[in-house]
Write an enzyme that holds these catalytic residues in place. Structure first.
Site, PDB file in Angstrom:
ATOM      1  N   LYS A  75      52.062 -23.251 -21.613  1.00  0.00           N
ATOM      2  CA  LYS A  75      51.982 -22.189 -20.606  1.00  0.00           C
ATOM      3  C   LYS A  75      53.400 -21.700 -20.357  1.00  0.00           C
ATOM      4  O   LYS A  75      54.335 -22.526 -20.298  1.00  0.00           O
ATOM      5  CB  LYS A  75      51.337 -22.744 -19.328  1.00  0.00           C
ATOM      6  N   SER A 150      45.459 -19.284 -12.931  1.00  0.00           N
ATOM      7  CA  SER A 150      46.520 -18.559 -13.591  1.00  0.00           C
ATOM      8  C   SER A 150      46.735 -18.967 -15.054  1.00  0.00           C
ATOM      9  O   SER A 150      47.386 -18.242 -15.801  1.00  0.00           O
ATOM     10  CB  SER A 150      47.828 -18.764 -12.829  1.00  0.00           C
ATOM     11  N   SER A 174      44.241 -23.550 -10.988  1.00  0.00           N
ATOM     12  CA  SER A 174      44.615 -22.802 -12.197  1.00  0.00           C
ATOM     13  C   SER A 174      44.442 -23.521 -13.524  1.00  0.00           C
ATOM     14  O   SER A 174      44.610 -22.903 -14.569  1.00  0.00           O
ATOM     15  CB  SER A 174      46.056 -22.327 -12.082  1.00  0.00           C
TER      16      SER A 174
END
Ligand code: GLN
Length: 483
Positions: A75, A150, A174
């Site tokens: 990420k 997210s 998330s």
């Protein structure tokens, strides 16, 4: 090759069926082919091939680990030395991290191959990946739908097999919500289990990195590498890391499952509810008993979170001042102009909204009314979980009230967007570990079962998910066009 798990690929690498360089090239080609999903912000092609080459040498020497030579992705919230690290923001569009996050370093040490950096909501603020400066990510199950957020880039990439597995972070859901929306397995560990060093801060008392993978076994392999004490993170907990793989064979006979009645009330889509009930039934067949528990303070989780998280973010994001990191406006007239224009031009709308909310909540005169009150609620929520988890071993429920919603559907209505985290946020406030496990489909879209455990019970959660995945095949379904 794409549909194989870490364990299967590790075997293929050892038997010489394929090399890490071949595997890496195949994934790089696939990322190009499916570029329209917008999952990657940066693809580190050259670096990946170098790492694959090194992994092949290590495999040949015989000192490889399970992740050696496996193509993974990070990420874009984790700092990666020499590689652009944006956190999904224009603010960091020019930021090359000068050091590795502990998590990234651990994957490097294990010999994993990094394919690149994955798209995400700006500074991890969002539930749909639509707040990213780099544009929305598409859900491979329906490209008109969001992948969740997210960690939406991570979830979509793993679901579409554009990485074998990848990292996520979870401040209010998330990891779990995008895992649910994309039909993959995600684990948010106990706060303090995985180092936050080099993980760009959103709300420091809630942020936690974790694995996102095809199944519980792969998540166990990843967590084994990610977890552990780190003296560079003052909230990292110094407890031994169990052997997560070794715990995967335990029987669930006698497991006590609690279902909070507050998780199944109004607002939960009835087809999602039926899917969760079917999953719980599967656990009954595996020997579990099911009782109802009550968590009366759960309804306060969203209001408390949307005071605490913005308060912490307003403090954390003050470091982006146009001086030290990232974006700087052109021709500032003076220092105030430099600050205001750099921040004004580089932060997106949602980030600004949170900074404003947080600054307000922390301001003299409002601090007691909002921030202190939210902290008191946080304690009550933790106490509710403590009580429930003294009666049962784990708590189960939905991850989200619906399946993935449409791109553009909620972005204009922040309150509605915030409500999509209604079942995940309380767990972060309590600091507990929780998983999202694929449990079925509603109108072709994946549904995630949430399993919440006691502090540091990741081994138990992984086994509970793994046993379910031995008798169901929801986690092996692949979206059409990505087989
Ligand atoms: N959707 C929540 C928020 O916007 C949670 C985000 C997260 O877990 N990073 O704050």
């Amino acid at each position: 090759m794409y549909n194989k798990t870490i364990a299967e690929l590790a075997k293929g690498l050892r038997s010489g069926e394929f090399s890490s360089v071949e595997l890496t090239k195949a994934f790089l080609a696939r990322i190009k082919q499916h570029n329209s999903l917008n999952t990657y912000i940066t693809v580190t092609e050259e670096l990946a091939l170098q790492e694959a080459q090194a992994a092949d040498e290590r495999l040949a020497k015989g000192d490889a680990e399970l992740l050696t030579g496996i193509p993974v992705a990070q990420k874009d919230i984790f700092c990666t030395e020499g590689v652009k690290t944006t956190c999904g923001s224009k603010m960091l569009d020019n930021f090359i991290a000068p050091y590795n996050a502990t998590v990234a370093e651990k994957f490097n040490n294990a010999g994993a191959v990094m394919l690149g950096k994955l798209n995400m909501d700006e500074f991890a603020m969002g539930s749909s990946n639509e707040t990213s400066y780099y544009g929305a990510v598409k859900n491979p199950w329906d490209t008109n739908a969001v992948p969740g957020g997210s960690s939406g880039g991570t979830a979509a990439a793993v679901a579409a097999r554009l990485a074998v597995c990848a990292t996520g972070t979870d401040t209010g859901g998330s990891i779990r919500q995008p895992a649910a929306f994309c039909g993959i397995t995600g684990l948010k560990p106990t706060y303090g289990r995985v180092s936050r060093y080099g993980m760009i801060a959103y709300a420091s008392s809630l942020d936690q990195g974790g694995p996102m993978a095809r199944n519980a076994e792969d998540a166990a392999i990843m967590l084994q590498t990610m977890a552990g004490f780190d003296d560079k993170d003052s909230t990292s907990v110094d407890l031994p890391v169990p052997d997560y793989m070794a715990g995967l064979g335990n029987s669930l006979q006698g497991l006590k499952i609690g279902l909070p009645k507050e998780f199944f009330g109004d607002g939960l889509n009835s087809d999602v509810a039926a899917t969760i009930e079917a999953a719980v039934n599967e656990y009954r067949k595996l020997g579990a008993t099911v009782t109802e528990v009550s968590m009366p303070t759960l309804k306060l989780a969203i209001p408390a979170y949307y005071v605490i998280a913005p308060a912490e973010c307003s403090a954390n994001l003050s470091r982006f001042d146009g001086v030290r990191f990232g974006y700087r406006c052109e021709n500032p007239a003076d220092l105030t102009d430099l600050y205001t224009r750099s921040r004004g031009e580089a932060f997106g709308k949602e980030v600004k909204r949170r900074i404003l909310m947080g600054t307000y909540a922390l301001s003299a005169g409002y601090y007691d009314a909002y921030y202190i009150k939210a902290q008191k609620i946080r304690r009550l929520i933790s106490d509710d979980f403590k009580k429930a988890l003294s009666e049962v071993d784990v708590i189960m429920g939905p991850v989200a009230p619906s399946t993935a919603f449409g791109i553009g559907e909620k972005i204009g209505n922040p309150i509605e967007m915030y409500l999509s985290d209604i079942y995940t946020i309380a767990i972060n406030l309590a600091g507990l570990p929780a998983m999202s496990v694929p449990a079925g489909f509603v109108k072709g879209m994946p549904v995630g079962l949430q399993i919440i455990g006691n502090y540091f019970a990741e081994d138990r959660l992984l086994n509970i998910a793994h046993q379910y995945q031995q008798v169901t095949d929801w986690h092996v379904h692949t979206p059409k066009g990505f087989e």
